[in-house]
Design a protein around this motif. Sequence first.
Motif, PDB file in Angstrom:
ATOM      1  N   ALA A  99       0.832  -1.206   0.000  1.00 28.72           N
ATOM      2  CA  ALA A  99       0.000   0.000   0.000  1.00 28.72           C
ATOM      3  C   ALA A  99       0.865   1.253   0.000  1.00 28.72           C
ATOM      4  O   ALA A  99       0.565   2.230  -0.693  1.00 28.72           O
ATOM      5  CB  ALA A  99      -0.926  -0.011   1.216  1.00 28.72           C
ATOM      6  N   ALA A 100       1.967   1.251   0.758  1.00 30.93           N
ATOM      7  CA  ALA A 100       2.846   2.417   0.825  1.00 30.93           C
ATOM      8  C   ALA A 100       3.474   2.705  -0.529  1.00 30.93           C
ATOM      9  O   ALA A 100       3.645   3.867  -0.908  1.00 30.93           O
ATOM     10  CB  ALA A 100       3.934   2.191   1.871  1.00 30.93           C
ATOM     11  N   GLN A 120       8.784   2.097   1.969  1.00 31.56           N
ATOM     12  CA  GLN A 120       9.029   2.536   3.337  1.00 31.56           C
ATOM     13  C   GLN A 120       7.801   3.262   3.881  1.00 31.56           C
ATOM     14  O   GLN A 120       7.257   4.148   3.237  1.00 31.56           O
ATOM     15  CB  GLN A 120      10.248   3.465   3.391  1.00 31.56           C
ATOM     16  N   TYR A 121       7.389   2.872   5.090  1.00 32.01           N
ATOM     17  CA  TYR A 121       6.215   3.493   5.687  1.00 32.01           C
ATOM     18  C   TYR A 121       6.225   3.223   7.180  1.00 32.01           C
ATOM     19  O   TYR A 121       6.600   2.126   7.615  1.00 32.01           O
ATOM     20  CB  TYR A 121       4.927   2.934   5.094  1.00 32.01           C
ATOM     21  N   GLU A 122       5.863   4.213   7.953  1.00 34.99           N
ATOM     22  CA  GLU A 122       5.591   3.982   9.367  1.00 34.99           C
ATOM     23  C   GLU A 122       4.644   5.065   9.854  1.00 34.99           C
ATOM     24  O   GLU A 122       4.557   6.150   9.274  1.00 34.99           O
ATOM     25  CB  GLU A 122       6.872   3.976  10.205  1.00 34.99           C
ATOM     26  N   PHE A 123       3.910   4.740  10.906  1.00 33.72           N
ATOM     27  CA  PHE A 123       3.056   5.741  11.535  1.00 33.72           C
ATOM     28  C   PHE A 123       3.946   6.669  12.353  1.00 33.72           C
ATOM     29  O   PHE A 123       4.713   6.206  13.199  1.00 33.72           O
ATOM     30  CB  PHE A 123       2.023   5.074  12.448  1.00 33.72           C
ATOM     31  N   LEU A 163      -4.706   4.922   5.182  1.00 37.57           N
ATOM     32  CA  LEU A 163      -3.270   5.135   5.263  1.00 37.57           C
ATOM     33  C   LEU A 163      -2.874   6.475   4.645  1.00 37.57           C
ATOM     34  O   LEU A 163      -1.989   7.170   5.154  1.00 37.57           O
ATOM     35  CB  LEU A 163      -2.529   3.996   4.570  1.00 37.57           C
ATOM     36  N   HIS A 164      -3.522   6.845   3.556  1.00 41.71           N
ATOM     37  CA  HIS A 164      -3.253   8.137   2.927  1.00 41.71           C
ATOM     38  C   HIS A 164      -3.461   9.273   3.915  1.00 41.71           C
ATOM     39  O   HIS A 164      -2.598  10.146   4.076  1.00 41.71           O
ATOM     40  CB  HIS A 164      -4.164   8.302   1.714  1.00 41.71           C
TER      41      HIS A 164
END
Length: 279
Positions: A93-94, A104-107, A148-149
Amino acid sequence: MNKVEVIAHDCLGVEAVMAETRHSFAKHTHEAFGIGFMYSGAQKSASGRGMVEAGAGNIITVNPREVHDGHPIGDAPRGWNMLYFDPDLIARAASDLSETATDQYEFTRPVMDSPTVRQCFGALFDAITNGSEESAALRREEMLLMMLHHAMIGPGEPTPNSNARTAVAHARIKRAKALLDDSPTHSHSLDDLANATGLSRFQTLRDFTRATGLTPHAYLIQRRIDLARTLIRTGIKSGDTLADIASAAGFADQSHLNRHFVRAFGLTPGRYARAVRGN
């Protein structure tokens, strides 16, 4: 009260949890990304992003292997719904969201007060835990990307401007619309639509919604409602039952048709059938 329940469903790579508890959780980690909605009470927790507090109405997040704990604030229990996602699912999704090759993705925010994220989370949690309809997978994909967006964009941060590519995007979206128009009973995925447009899944979702005013899932449901209405007008006099028509129009069952038909037209398929028969 100490209730923590894992909810059964058929969505691979996702674990759904409902909790209402006064329990104090010791420091621990998850192998998954977690995002949840606190609907009652309050808690404080030490996270990898500092000490935080969250209360009713807040969105809470956790990243894989982030050490955190959780303690109630006050004497009352706190309640939350939580979704945990396999990192591979979030990475894909990222990649869509960034519109580049990165995964790469993180909250970055352990607690959020965002009506938009709350709305997306609620729709996603419902689609995962109650999604029995054949098109539920499309709804899940949509809401995960949208959630997520919005979870990635902080307050005051600009969203990308796509005015320069609007005309090209609309031309591509026509292909996705044609796919849904031509086969409304098929269980389409965002992959199918993205293949038709030549865009990423998120670009397809974003541009489709801008062009039509509906998400692909909502558009597909509308096409199925239209088909059901046509079948009622043409088939009810030949002995087809409403259950037959619901199935032929792509709905899971008659109650599923009823629910969407009433939302759209304000009357049940049965009342509509009686009207077209002249009863």
